[in-house]
Structures are given as structure tokens and as C-alpha cells.
Design a protein around this motif. Structure first.
Motif, PDB file in Angstrom:
ATOM      1  N   ASP A 117     -12.570   6.138  -8.852  1.00  0.00           N
ATOM      2  CA  ASP A 117     -11.206   5.939  -8.352  1.00  0.00           C
ATOM      3  C   ASP A 117     -10.741   4.512  -8.602  1.00  0.00           C
ATOM      4  OD1 ASP A 117      -8.884   6.900  -7.283  1.00  0.00           O
ATOM      5  OD2 ASP A 117      -9.512   6.791  -5.191  1.00  0.00           O
ATOM      6  N   HIS A 121      -8.282   5.528 -11.104  1.00  0.00           N
ATOM      7  CA  HIS A 121      -7.363   6.040 -10.077  1.00  0.00           C
ATOM      8  C   HIS A 121      -7.314   7.565 -10.064  1.00  0.00           C
ATOM      9  CE1 HIS A 121      -4.894   2.081  -9.462  1.00  0.00           C
ATOM     10  NE2 HIS A 121      -6.205   1.881  -9.522  1.00  0.00           N
ATOM     11  N   LEU A 123      -9.795  11.173  -8.688  1.00  0.00           N
ATOM     12  CA  LEU A 123     -10.960  11.764  -8.045  1.00  0.00           C
ATOM     13  C   LEU A 123     -11.215  13.080  -8.765  1.00  0.00           C
ATOM     14  CD1 LEU A 123      -9.930  11.093  -4.325  1.00  0.00           C
ATOM     15  CD2 LEU A 123     -11.706   9.899  -5.617  1.00  0.00           C
ATOM     16  N   TYR A 169      -3.909  16.463   5.182  1.00  0.00           N
ATOM     17  CA  TYR A 169      -3.624  15.659   3.991  1.00  0.00           C
ATOM     18  C   TYR A 169      -2.616  16.359   3.084  1.00  0.00           C
ATOM     19  CZ  TYR A 169      -6.815  11.716   4.488  1.00  0.00           C
ATOM     20  OH  TYR A 169      -7.421  10.556   4.887  1.00  0.00           O
ATOM     21  N   ARG A 173       0.845  14.810   1.835  1.00  0.00           N
ATOM     22  CA  ARG A 173       1.143  14.803   0.400  1.00  0.00           C
ATOM     23  C   ARG A 173       2.509  15.430   0.126  1.00  0.00           C
ATOM     24  NH1 ARG A 173       1.047  13.471  -5.054  1.00  0.00           N
ATOM     25  NH2 ARG A 173       1.166  15.343  -6.316  1.00  0.00           N
ATOM     26  N   MET A 180       0.211   9.570  -2.041  1.00  0.00           N
ATOM     27  CA  MET A 180      -1.117  10.172  -2.018  1.00  0.00           C
ATOM     28  C   MET A 180      -1.263  11.155  -3.172  1.00  0.00           C
ATOM     29  SD  MET A 180      -2.863  12.218   1.154  1.00  0.00           S
ATOM     30  CE  MET A 180      -2.819  10.726   2.133  1.00  0.00           C
ATOM     31  N   ASP A 184      -6.899  13.230  -3.410  1.00  0.00           N
ATOM     32  CA  ASP A 184      -7.196  12.810  -2.039  1.00  0.00           C
ATOM     33  C   ASP A 184      -7.198  14.010  -1.103  1.00  0.00           C
ATOM     34  OD1 ASP A 184      -7.259  10.126  -2.852  1.00  0.00           O
ATOM     35  OD2 ASP A 184      -5.097   9.919  -2.595  1.00  0.00           O
ATOM     36  N   ALA A 188     -10.348  15.318   1.066  1.00  0.00           N
ATOM     37  CA  ALA A 188     -10.246  15.387   2.527  1.00  0.00           C
ATOM     38  C   ALA A 188     -10.952  16.616   3.073  1.00  0.00           C
ATOM     39  CB  ALA A 188      -8.775  15.390   2.947  1.00  0.00           C
ATOM     40  N   TYR A 235      -6.923   5.239  -2.929  1.00  0.00           N
ATOM     41  CA  TYR A 235      -7.140   5.504  -1.513  1.00  0.00           C
ATOM     42  C   TYR A 235      -8.470   6.202  -1.237  1.00  0.00           C
ATOM     43  CZ  TYR A 235      -6.314   7.107   3.244  1.00  0.00           C
ATOM     44  OH  TYR A 235      -6.436   7.353   4.587  1.00  0.00           O
ATOM     45  N   GLY A 236      -9.035   6.845  -2.257  1.00  0.00           N
ATOM     46  CA  GLY A 236     -10.293   7.569  -2.084  1.00  0.00           C
ATOM     47  C   GLY A 236     -11.400   6.738  -1.449  1.00  0.00           C
ATOM     48  N   MET A 239     -10.895   6.514   2.274  1.00  0.00           N
ATOM     49  CA  MET A 239     -11.187   7.798   2.921  1.00  0.00           C
ATOM     50  C   MET A 239     -12.687   7.944   3.149  1.00  0.00           C
ATOM     51  SD  MET A 239      -8.772  10.405   0.734  1.00  0.00           S
ATOM     52  CE  MET A 239      -9.394  11.850   1.609  1.00  0.00           C
TER      53      MET A 239
END
Length: 261
Positions: A117, A121, A123, A169, A173, A180, A184, A188, A235-236, A239
Motif C-alpha cells: 500500500d 497505494h 491492497l 466501511y 466508501r 477510501m 480498504d 475491513a 490508509y491500509g 487500519m
């Protein structure tokens, strides 16, 4: 017994970290993680088995390819060491028990997904989606607790926690797509499985801790001039940090908060 277990998990972490270096490089590029064998990116010479010993080979080679002398990034041994430390910490935290394999798997994907990530950027589905059946299977083993007392309520709670975090999530989103990624959302659900297994307090703390840690890091980067209002910040990783906070300290923190009320 615990000392031997911790040491064994540390050695396992070194080996897994070596494999994660391959995963982090190849998975975002859609390449196989098993073929072809690892090779020097400059001269293309396959890496010899004796040059593929975690950390030690890098030190003996002084961080350079044996064939062409090209520098080998220090990131490789650092990932191996970091994974070993993570596995040591997990083994020390949980001790002997059937939940240990589940947490070691979470530690491994935490390292891989964090680095990917940060790098690209994203996942990748190739890691996140298989984690659903793997996590459920390992948590089912922990709930069965062979030789001990089964706790199937924990597995039911895990499934509910995964569904709850995925849904939460997804709603975020849909309300704010720019804030997001859908990766992500999928992650989650996996984290919710683990947090739910540990309890509702762990789920609540892990959920909010991710936003809190991510927000603090974002503010710090803005204050330091390392990011702007339009800078994309992965953001991963936050989290995952939040989930580990929930696993390790969630029940205690939730109990403390409820006590204040």
C-alpha cells in the motif's frame, strides 16, 4: 516451552519475511510468486540458495550481488527482521494455543499489505480475498481448541464482526468515495473477523483506532509539510495498526471506557 515457541516463531518469521519480499515485489505487478526463481534485477543471474539465507546472506555479501556487484537494497533484510520481530511478539503475546497460527497469518499479511500500500497505494485482491477463507479456517481451529474447551460463539462473533466492519466501511466508501478505496473495504472484512473473534470491545476499539491513528498521522504529515490536502495517503497500514491495537488491548480499553461511564 514458551521460550522455545517464541524462538521458533522468530526463525519462522525470518523465512516468511524472505518470501514476503518476493510477494511485495511481484504481486502488484501480477507476477507469480513461485516462478521464475529470484534473480538479480541488474544482471539477471539466479540467486544461489546460499545467497538466499535471510539477513545473513545480505551481510556476508555486504549488500551487493555476488555476480555483478549491484547494490541490494537494505529493505530486504529489514523486512525479514521486521517479520521475525512481529512473529516473536505474536508468540510472546498469545503463548501456546490454537489461535497462534491465525495471528501469525495476520502478522504476515500485515507486513505485505503495508509495504504494498505504501509502494503502489493498492491492497491487492490476490492477498486480501484469499485471507477470508484462510482467516475463517484458522479462527475455526482456534474456536474448536482441540484438547481444550471449544468456543463456537467466538467464531459466530467473528463472522458477525467481519460483516459489520465490511458494511461500515462500505457505507463510508459510498458516502465519500474519494476518501477510501474499495481495497480498504475488503480488508475491513478480514480485520473484522479477527476483532470479532476477540470480542465486541476489541471490534469497537480496533474500528475506531484505525481512524484515530490514520488521522493523527495525516495531521502530522501536513504539519511537517510532507503532505498536502490533496496528497493521497495510504490508509491500509493504519487500519492494520488499529486492528492490532484492538486485538492486543481492545478488551481492556473497552472495559476501562465502560467503567468511566
Amino acid at each position: 516451552m514458551t521460550g522455545l515457541l517464541v524462538a521458533a516463531c522468530g526463525l519462522l518469521g525470518l523465512a516468511v519475511g524472505s518470501f514476503l519480499n518476493v510477494v511485495v515485489w511481484r504481486v502488484p505487478r501480477g507476477e507469480s510468486v513461485v516462478h521464475p526463481p529470484s534473480a538479480c534485477p541488474r544482471c539477471g543471474h539466479p540467486i544461489r540458495p546460499r545467497d538466499n539465507v535471510p539477513v545473513l546472506s545480505w551481510l556476508l555479501l555486504r549488500g551487493r550481488c555476488r555476480d555483478c556487484g549491484a547494490p541490494i537494497s537494505a529493505r530486504y533484510p529489514l523486512v525479514e527482521l521486521g517479520t521475525a520481530v512481529a512473529f516473536l511478539a505474536v508468540a510472546w503475546f498469545t503463548g501456546p494455543g490454537w489461535v497462534l497460527p491465525a495471528l501469525l497469518y495476520l502478522a504476515a499479511i500485515s507486513v505485505a499489505l503495508t509495504l504494498i500500500d505504501v509502494d503502489v497505494h493498492r491492497l491487492p485482491d490476490a492477498i486480501v480475498l484469499p485471507s477470508y477463507p484462510v482467516a475463517l479456517g484458522l479462527l475455526a481451529l482456534a474456536s474448536a481448541d482441540p484438547g481444550g474447551t471449544a468456543d463456537w460463539a467466538a467464531l459466530v462473533r467473528a463472522a458477525a464482526g467481519g460483516a459489520a466492519m465490511y458494511t461500515a466501511y462500505l457505507v463510508i466508501r459510498l458516502i465519500h468515495p474519494a476518501g477510501m478505496g474499495f481495497g480498504d473495504v475488503k480488508l475491513a472484512g478480514v480485520l473484522g473477523l479477527y476483532l470479532g473473534w476477540y470480542g465486541w470491545g476489541a471490534l469497537a476499539v480496533g474500528f475506531f483506532a484505525g481512524f484515530l491513528v490514520g488521522g493523527v498521522v495525516g495531521i502530522a504529515l501536513l504539519a511537517a509539510g510532507r503532505a498536502g490536502r490533496r496528497t493521497a495517503i495510504p490508509y491500509g497500514p493504519w487500519m492494520l495498526v488499529g486492528a492490532w491495537i484492538g486485538v492486543v488491548a481492545g478488551p481492556a480499553l473497552a472495559g476501562w471506557y465502560v467503567g468511566l461511564l
